[in-house]
Write a protein that holds these residues in place. Structure first.
Motif, mmCIF file in Angstrom:
data_model
loop_
_atom_site.group_PDB
_atom_site.id
_atom_site.type_symbol
_atom_site.label_atom_id
_atom_site.label_comp_id
_atom_site.label_asym_id
_atom_site.label_seq_id
_atom_site.Cartn_x
_atom_site.Cartn_y
_atom_site.Cartn_z
ATOM 1 N N LYS A 1 -16.108 32.787 23.069
ATOM 2 C CA LYS A 1 -14.746 32.913 22.543
ATOM 3 C C LYS A 1 -14.335 34.363 22.719
ATOM 4 C CE LYS A 1 -11.817 31.786 18.661
ATOM 5 N NZ LYS A 1 -11.771 31.337 17.274
ATOM 6 N N THR B 1 -3.784 39.178 23.368
ATOM 7 C CA THR B 1 -2.786 39.711 22.456
ATOM 8 C C THR B 1 -2.349 41.071 22.990
ATOM 9 O OG1 THR B 1 -2.262 40.222 20.149
ATOM 10 C CG2 THR B 1 -4.468 40.786 20.896
ATOM 11 N N LEU C 1 -11.417 37.496 23.282
ATOM 12 C CA LEU C 1 -10.086 38.036 23.026
ATOM 13 C C LEU C 1 -9.880 39.256 23.906
ATOM 14 C CD1 LEU C 1 -7.437 38.306 21.340
ATOM 15 C CD2 LEU C 1 -8.756 39.729 19.747
ATOM 16 N N TYR D 1 -8.161 34.210 25.061
ATOM 17 C CA TYR D 1 -7.073 34.578 24.162
ATOM 18 C C TYR D 1 -6.612 35.990 24.515
ATOM 19 C CZ TYR D 1 -8.785 30.671 21.390
ATOM 20 O OH TYR D 1 -9.181 29.439 20.979
ATOM 21 N N PHE E 1 -0.993 34.892 21.804
ATOM 22 C CA PHE E 1 -1.954 34.603 20.746
ATOM 23 C C PHE E 1 -1.983 35.743 19.745
ATOM 24 C CE2 PHE E 1 -6.295 35.111 19.131
ATOM 25 C CZ PHE E 1 -6.420 33.914 18.456
ATOM 26 N N PRO F 1 -4.389 36.853 16.694
ATOM 27 C CA PRO F 1 -5.586 36.527 15.909
ATOM 28 C C PRO F 1 -5.304 36.631 14.420
ATOM 29 C CG PRO F 1 -5.872 38.589 17.111
ATOM 30 C CD PRO F 1 -4.536 38.049 17.487
ATOM 31 N N ASP G 1 -5.755 32.365 31.434
ATOM 32 C CA ASP G 1 -5.198 31.300 30.593
ATOM 33 C C ASP G 1 -5.826 29.956 30.928
ATOM 34 O OD1 ASP G 1 -3.554 33.119 29.335
ATOM 35 O OD2 ASP G 1 -1.728 32.522 30.398
#
Length: 101
Positions: free
Chosen positions: A44, A94, A46, A92, A12, A14, A87
């Protein structure tokens, strides 16, 4: 002879100024646990990691003092298992270096 092929999934990325409810820096066991709780709470989330999922634990050959794995577990396997768990809950991830907060 059976040959296995590893397929690298697309990570992912962003977009600039994308909104997240929570950003977790570090994908070690603590960071991934925090991210899992947040994702299960429908935040949400990250996760930013500079190296590999599982953090430093994933570089260990065998971890034999991790709760739930009485016979031990390879560090890289533990890291992949934790990543798959995240997952499955819509977190998300990175792989970048955090330079400033």
């Amino acid at each position: 002879m059976i040959s296995e092929t590893l397929v690298e999934k697309e990570k992912f990325r962003p977009r600039n100024y994308e909104d997240f409810d929570l950003v977790v820096i570090g994908a070690g066991p603590g960071g991934m646990s925090a991210a899992l709780c947040a994702c299960r709470a429908k935040l949400k989330t990250l996760v930013i990691e500079r190296a590999v999922p599982g953090g430093q634990a994933s570089t260990a050959y065998v971890i034999d003092n991790y709760l739930g794995f009485t016979g031990g577990i390879f560090g890289d396997v533990l890291g992949r298992n934790m990543e798959e768990h995240l997952d499955g809950h819509g977190c998300y991830t990175t792989f970048e270096t955090v330079e400033d907060i």
